[in-house]
Design a protein around this motif. Structure first.
Motif, PDB file in Angstrom:
ATOM      1  N   PHE A   1       0.852  -1.189   0.000  1.00  0.00           N
ATOM      2  CA  PHE A   1       0.000   0.000   0.000  1.00  0.00           C
ATOM      3  C   PHE A   1       0.877   1.224   0.000  1.00  0.00           C
ATOM      4  CE2 PHE A   1      -2.885  -3.054   2.067  1.00  0.00           C
ATOM      5  CZ  PHE A   1      -3.918  -3.001   1.147  1.00  0.00           C
ATOM      6  N   ARG A   2       0.508   2.210  -0.836  1.00  0.00           N
ATOM      7  CA  ARG A   2       1.318   3.408  -0.952  1.00  0.00           C
ATOM      8  C   ARG A   2       0.448   4.624  -0.711  1.00  0.00           C
ATOM      9  NH1 ARG A   2       4.899   2.678  -6.234  1.00  0.00           N
ATOM     10  NH2 ARG A   2       5.421   4.777  -5.618  1.00  0.00           N
ATOM     11  N   GLY A   3       1.098   5.753  -0.448  1.00  0.00           N
ATOM     12  CA  GLY A   3       0.372   7.005  -0.323  1.00  0.00           C
ATOM     13  C   GLY A   3      -0.085   7.317   1.079  1.00  0.00           C
ATOM     14  N   GLU A   4       0.293   6.518   2.059  1.00  0.00           N
ATOM     15  CA  GLU A   4      -0.114   6.816   3.427  1.00  0.00           C
ATOM     16  C   GLU A   4       0.718   7.934   4.033  1.00  0.00           C
ATOM     17  OE1 GLU A   4      -0.448   3.498   5.959  1.00  0.00           O
ATOM     18  OE2 GLU A   4      -1.743   2.392   4.597  1.00  0.00           O
ATOM     19  N   HIS A   5       1.999   7.963   3.706  1.00  0.00           N
ATOM     20  CA  HIS A   5       2.898   8.987   4.233  1.00  0.00           C
ATOM     21  C   HIS A   5       3.337   9.903   3.096  1.00  0.00           C
ATOM     22  CE1 HIS A   5       3.524   7.115   8.174  1.00  0.00           C
ATOM     23  NE2 HIS A   5       3.435   5.970   7.521  1.00  0.00           N
ATOM     24  N   THR A   6       3.323  11.205   3.357  1.00  0.00           N
ATOM     25  CA  THR A   6       3.862  12.152   2.384  1.00  0.00           C
ATOM     26  C   THR A   6       4.770  13.136   3.108  1.00  0.00           C
ATOM     27  OG1 THR A   6       1.963  13.628   2.605  1.00  0.00           O
ATOM     28  CG2 THR A   6       1.893  12.020   0.820  1.00  0.00           C
TER      29      THR A   6
ATOM     30  N   ASN B   1      23.270  33.799  -0.015  1.00  0.00           N
ATOM     31  CA  ASN B   1      21.867  33.383   0.065  1.00  0.00           C
ATOM     32  C   ASN B   1      21.772  32.289   1.131  1.00  0.00           C
ATOM     33  OD1 ASN B   1      23.261  31.586  -1.567  1.00  0.00           O
ATOM     34  ND2 ASN B   1      21.517  31.136  -2.865  1.00  0.00           N
ATOM     35  N   ASN B   2      21.292  32.693   2.282  1.00  0.00           N
ATOM     36  CA  ASN B   2      21.284  31.806   3.448  1.00  0.00           C
ATOM     37  C   ASN B   2      20.054  30.917   3.546  1.00  0.00           C
ATOM     38  OD1 ASN B   2      23.768  32.765   4.348  1.00  0.00           O
ATOM     39  ND2 ASN B   2      22.801  34.483   5.400  1.00  0.00           N
ATOM     40  N   HIS B   3      19.074  31.133   2.696  1.00  0.00           N
ATOM     41  CA  HIS B   3      17.893  30.269   2.725  1.00  0.00           C
ATOM     42  C   HIS B   3      17.263  30.220   1.334  1.00  0.00           C
ATOM     43  CE1 HIS B   3      14.754  33.413   2.471  1.00  0.00           C
ATOM     44  NE2 HIS B   3      15.682  34.164   3.026  1.00  0.00           N
ATOM     45  N   ALA B   4      16.437  29.196   1.133  1.00  0.00           N
ATOM     46  CA  ALA B   4      15.745  29.057  -0.150  1.00  0.00           C
ATOM     47  C   ALA B   4      14.369  28.451   0.107  1.00  0.00           C
ATOM     48  CB  ALA B   4      16.533  28.159  -1.093  1.00  0.00           C
ATOM     49  N   PRO B   5      13.337  29.093  -0.402  1.00  0.00           N
ATOM     50  CA  PRO B   5      12.003  28.484  -0.286  1.00  0.00           C
ATOM     51  C   PRO B   5      11.893  27.307  -1.249  1.00  0.00           C
ATOM     52  CG  PRO B   5      11.866  30.522  -1.522  1.00  0.00           C
ATOM     53  CD  PRO B   5      13.293  30.396  -1.045  1.00  0.00           C
ATOM     54  N   LEU B   6      11.307  26.242  -0.782  1.00  0.00           N
ATOM     55  CA  LEU B   6      11.118  25.044  -1.604  1.00  0.00           C
ATOM     56  C   LEU B   6       9.646  24.640  -1.515  1.00  0.00           C
ATOM     57  CD1 LEU B   6      14.171  22.989  -0.275  1.00  0.00           C
ATOM     58  CD2 LEU B   6      14.070  24.301  -2.383  1.00  0.00           C
ATOM     59  N   ASP B   7       9.195  23.878  -2.442  1.00  0.00           N
ATOM     60  CA  ASP B   7       7.847  23.327  -2.390  1.00  0.00           C
ATOM     61  C   ASP B   7       7.915  21.956  -3.047  1.00  0.00           C
ATOM     62  OD1 ASP B   7       5.176  23.194  -1.819  1.00  0.00           O
ATOM     63  OD2 ASP B   7       4.534  24.381  -3.538  1.00  0.00           O
ATOM     64  N   LEU B   8       8.525  21.008  -2.342  1.00  0.00           N
ATOM     65  CA  LEU B   8       8.784  19.686  -2.895  1.00  0.00           C
ATOM     66  C   LEU B   8       7.936  18.649  -2.169  1.00  0.00           C
ATOM     67  CD1 LEU B   8      12.673  19.949  -2.995  1.00  0.00           C
ATOM     68  CD2 LEU B   8      11.089  20.294  -4.898  1.00  0.00           C
ATOM     69  N   LEU B   9       7.105  17.935  -2.902  1.00  0.00           N
ATOM     70  CA  LEU B   9       6.236  16.922  -2.328  1.00  0.00           C
ATOM     71  C   LEU B   9       6.763  15.550  -2.713  1.00  0.00           C
ATOM     72  CD1 LEU B   9       3.604  16.203  -0.826  1.00  0.00           C
ATOM     73  CD2 LEU B   9       2.481  16.212  -3.056  1.00  0.00           C
ATOM     74  N   PHE B  10       6.980  14.726  -1.705  1.00  0.00           N
ATOM     75  CA  PHE B  10       7.426  13.352  -1.908  1.00  0.00           C
ATOM     76  C   PHE B  10       6.324  12.430  -1.385  1.00  0.00           C
ATOM     77  CE2 PHE B  10      11.253  15.931  -1.404  1.00  0.00           C
ATOM     78  CZ  PHE B  10      11.920  15.620  -2.570  1.00  0.00           C
ATOM     79  N   PRO B  11       5.567  11.808  -2.302  1.00  0.00           N
ATOM     80  CA  PRO B  11       4.413  11.028  -1.874  1.00  0.00           C
ATOM     81  C   PRO B  11       4.737   9.657  -1.294  1.00  0.00           C
ATOM     82  CG  PRO B  11       4.558  11.026  -4.255  1.00  0.00           C
ATOM     83  CD  PRO B  11       5.638  11.930  -3.752  1.00  0.00           C
ATOM     84  N   ASP B  12       5.946   9.168  -1.502  1.00  0.00           N
ATOM     85  CA  ASP B  12       6.280   7.829  -1.028  1.00  0.00           C
ATOM     86  C   ASP B  12       7.664   7.799  -0.403  1.00  0.00           C
ATOM     87  OD1 ASP B  12       3.952   6.430  -2.066  1.00  0.00           O
ATOM     88  OD2 ASP B  12       4.786   6.862  -4.043  1.00  0.00           O
ATOM     89  N   PRO B  13       7.793   7.183   0.775  1.00  0.00           N
ATOM     90  CA  PRO B  13       9.118   6.955   1.330  1.00  0.00           C
ATOM     91  C   PRO B  13       9.772   5.783   0.599  1.00  0.00           C
ATOM     92  CG  PRO B  13       7.410   6.241   2.880  1.00  0.00           C
ATOM     93  CD  PRO B  13       6.727   6.803   1.679  1.00  0.00           C
TER      94      PRO B  13
END
Length: 174
Positions: free
Chosen positions: A29-34, A77-89
């Motif tokens: 089963f996948r998709g339980e943790h993101t 540049n000491n920081h960077a905004p990210l928006d990365l979604l990883f649907p599966d470990p």
């Protein structure tokens, strides 16, 4: 999550963190943790001018992917905004250049693995909508009949029908 010279890589895998494999994960089963990574920040004690590169390795559609996700230079540049979604470990983060520390911030969400709604809920929503439609149609037909009555009264007055009574006011009596 922190990456530095002492710990240049870290793996996000909730099943390993628990110390056991759940029955659901062994059945595939996948998709339980993101995991949603929102920001990368260089630590205050990083070497001035040093370039830091963080790479990620995760599951892709057809094969695993491995690519840099952020390049930061201390003092510039000491920081960077990210928006990365990883649907599966599992997801592995590596500091491939620089000594860090680099901090990665984000959210770990846990789903139930169950369908979003049940049939009973959908039926009750359909019933609610059908009741509203009946009410709206009754209101609409009532409004139309009221409009017809008003038009008939107005046309009778214009054609010489019985005049309507004028309201008596104080000015009329004097």
């Amino acid at each position: 999550m922190t990456l530095d010279a002492k710990k240049p890589h870290d793996c996000w895998d909730p099943d390993i963190e628990k110390g056991e494999k759940s029955a659901d994960s062994s059945q595939g089963f996948r998709g339980e943790h993101t995991l949603l990574v929102k920001q990368a920040v260089i630590g205050a004690n990083a070497k001035e001018g040093e370039v830091h590169v963080v790479e990620v390795e995760a599951m892709g559609f057809r094969a695993d992917i491995k690519l840099p996700i952020v390049v930061l230079k201390a003092g510039v540049n000491n920081h960077a905004p990210l928006d990365l979604l990883f649907p599966d470990p599992p997801v592995t983060f590596k500091l491939v250049k620089g000594s860090g520390p680099i901090y990665l911030f984000g959210n770990h969400s846990v789903g139930t693995g169950e369908p979003m709604g049940e049939d009973d809920d959908e039926e009750s929503i359909d019933e609610d909508f059908s009741e509203e439609e009946v009410d709206e149609s009754e209101i609409l037909s009532k409004n139309l009949s009221d409009d017809k009555k008003r038009k008939l009264n107005n046309s009778n007055n214009k054609k010489g029908g019985t005049p309507t009574k004028k309201a008596k006011t104080d000015d009329d009596g004097e």
